[in-house]
Structures are given as C-alpha cells and as structure tokens.
Design a protein around this motif. Structure first.
Motif, PDB file in Angstrom:
ATOM      1  N   UNK A 214       0.474  -1.297  -0.074  1.00 24.45           N
ATOM      2  CA  UNK A 214       0.075  -0.035  -0.563  1.00 24.45           C
ATOM      3  C   UNK A 214       1.293   1.618  -0.165  1.00 24.45           C
ATOM      4  N   UNK A 215       0.794   2.085  -0.833  1.00 20.48           N
ATOM      5  CA  UNK A 215       1.541   3.214  -0.579  1.00 20.48           C
ATOM      6  C   UNK A 215       0.982   4.492  -0.847  1.00 20.48           C
ATOM      7  N   UNK A 216       1.715   5.901  -0.234  1.00 18.79           N
ATOM      8  CA  UNK A 216       1.328   6.793   0.355  1.00 18.79           C
ATOM      9  C   UNK A 216       1.771   7.699  -0.461  1.00 18.79           C
ATOM     10  N   UNK A 217       1.038   8.523  -0.029  1.00 16.71           N
ATOM     11  CA  UNK A 217       1.439  10.740  -0.988  1.00 16.71           C
ATOM     12  C   UNK A 217       2.617  10.840   0.589  1.00 16.71           C
ATOM     13  N   UNK A 218       2.863  10.787   1.532  1.00 18.15           N
ATOM     14  CA  UNK A 218       3.061  11.769   2.411  1.00 18.15           C
ATOM     15  C   UNK A 218       3.931  10.035   3.576  1.00 18.15           C
ATOM     16  N   UNK A 219       5.012  10.997   3.784  1.00 16.61           N
ATOM     17  CA  UNK A 219       5.605   9.499   5.560  1.00 16.61           C
ATOM     18  C   UNK A 219       4.797   9.656   6.497  1.00 16.61           C
ATOM     19  N   UNK A 220       3.741  10.387   6.755  1.00 15.05           N
ATOM     20  CA  UNK A 220       2.706  10.849   8.038  1.00 15.05           C
ATOM     21  C   UNK A 220       1.979  10.057   7.429  1.00 15.05           C
ATOM     22  N   UNK A 221       1.298   9.762   5.924  1.00 14.36           N
ATOM     23  CA  UNK A 221      -0.243   9.241   6.041  1.00 14.36           C
ATOM     24  C   UNK A 221       0.491   8.017   6.317  1.00 14.36           C
ATOM     25  N   UNK A 222       1.788   6.723   5.712  1.00 13.72           N
ATOM     26  CA  UNK A 222       1.948   5.406   5.737  1.00 13.72           C
ATOM     27  C   UNK A 222       2.091   5.690   7.537  1.00 13.72           C
ATOM     28  N   UNK A 223       3.181   6.433   8.082  1.00 10.82           N
ATOM     29  CA  UNK A 223       2.487   5.499   9.215  1.00 10.82           C
ATOM     30  C   UNK A 223       1.065   5.934  10.258  1.00 10.82           C
TER      31      UNK A 223
END
Length: 258
Positions: A236-245
């Motif tokens: 699963x990919x996210x546009x930002x590190x914060x969203x991923x965490x």
C-alpha cells in the motif's frame, strides 16, 4: 440401402454408413470386394477379429489376391468423398498422442469397434485425446481472444505468443487465458512480477510504503535512505510519510521520525 461399395451399376448414389462399420468380404462373382455397410452376415459379426477389418485395404489383402485385389480396391478409390475406406483408433501402444488408420489396431479394439474405432481422425481425437485435441488432429485452433498466453512451464513469469504451442486447456477457455497484448497478459497472470514478465526495469513512484521489518515507512525508490527499494505490487502506497505511518504503523510511536 446404399453402401460404401455399391454394385457396378448402382441405382442410387452411395452414402456414408451410419455408426462405425467394419469391412467384410463379398464373394459374388463379378462383384467381388469389401464393404462396410453394416450388412455383414451374423457369423462374421460375432467373430470380428476373424472376418472383419478396419480398412478396405486390409480386407482386400486378406481375402483377394492378384487381379482380384486390384478389382477389390478399384471398386472404391481411396480418395472417394462419400465413404470411409479406413477407421481410426487411439495409438496407446505407440506415441499415445494421436489416432492411426493403418489397420493395425489390437484385437480387443476390433472386437469392440463401436467404442474404439472412429470414422474420422477428429472423432477419434475428440473421444480419446480431448485434452490435446489439436496435437492429435493436426489442426490449428481459431484464436478469438488474442494470442498471448501465460507460460508456466519454466517456473518463470512469462507470456508467449507462439501460436500452435498454446495448451489445449487454454484454448478451451480463451476468454480467461488469452490476451490481445503482452501487457494485458502480464497484468492478468503475473501481476506480482509484472516487470519481469514485460522484460522491463522496475521504477519507483517516490511514494511511501511500510517496511515492517524496520518498523518504519520508506520511499518507493532505489538509492540511499529514505529510499527503501522499489515497492512490491501488493504494498500500500501513500503520498506522505505521515500518512503511511498512520495507515500502516500506527502502533510505532516514533515512526514519523525514523
């Protein structure tokens, strides 16, 4: 009833016999020959391995010699369109890949000819080699959904388009197995390894995904950190590190700072 070997002056055009009929000898002076019209005498029918043959040639060779053999064969030319001059049987004792019409079938097949023998090669192949029909019959399948198919034989992730080598079970379900382009074939059958299937180099998206082993989010790219290598298709990919965490590693308190 019209037969495959009519008299010298028939009143009706010869017609194909129904079912699978073996050849038997006729010893009528001036009309000697072999027929497969299903009208053999009962004593022949009950002892087919002794009296009956699966090809006209075998029958003529067995019961007629010299000029009578030529007359026997000449009464029904092998290239005649109306009837069969030989029957086909599965080649289980040979290559076991096709059907033969050489008259050398085992006796048990001759004894039960309605089951084991067929009027055409296609009928025989469909009955005894249906899983590899096109190899058996020597025919080419009609491709209706493209020519690319998944090649699982070598253990790799490859789609091929080599025509006659498509397995018969795929021909039987072309809508699922065949594709019009290499890309569509790879996307459907090797989506987890699509770059290898396409023969291309994987390129990252620069988005973020979770590295559960390191308990942090890394970037979808190759090179020094924060790159963590090109992500797998299932990541699963996210546009930002914060969203991923937040989405994948919410229990790791310092995920955003790793």
């Amino acid at each position: 009833m019209p037969s495959c070997s009519p008299s010298s002056a028939p009143t009706e055009a010869p017609s194909k016999p129904t079912g699978v009929n073996l050849f038997y000898a006729i010893w009528v002076e001036g009309n000697e020959g072999c027929r497969n019209d299903g009208d053999e005498p009962d004593y022949m029918a009950v002892n087919p391995t002794e009296w009956l043959s699966s090809t006209m040639e075998a029958c003529c060779k067995k019961y007629f010699v010299g000029y009578l053999y030529d007359a026997c064969m000449g009464r029904y030319p092998p290239d005649h369109d109306d009837c069969n001059v030989m029957l086909f049987y599965p080649d289980w004792d040979g290559s076991n890949k096709n059907c033969l019409d050489d008259g050398k079938e085992p006796y048990y097949m001759l004894s039960n000819h309605q089951y084991f023998l067929s009027n055409t090669r296609e009928e025989c192949c469909e009955k005894f080699y249906y899983w590899d029909f096109y190899t058996c019959s020597g025919t080419t399948p009609e491709l209706t959904h493209g020519e690319f198919y998944p090649d699982w034989s070598g253990g790799g992730s490859t789609c091929l388009a080599d025509g006659n080598k498509i397995p018969d079970y795929m021909i039987g379900n072309q809508k699922w197995f065949l594709s019009t382009t290499l890309e569509k074939c790879c996307e459907r059958h090797f989506y987890w390894d699509i770059n290898d299937c396409l023969g291309t180099t994987a390129v990252g998206t620069d988005k973020w995904y979770a590295s559960y082993e390191d308990q942090k989010c890394v970037q979808d790219c190759s090179g020094a950190p924060p790159c963590g290598g090109v992500a797998e298709p299932w990541d699963q990919k996210y546009t930002s590190k914060e969203q991923c965490c937040k989405g994948q590693l919410s229990w790791v308190a310092k995920c955003r700072f790793k």
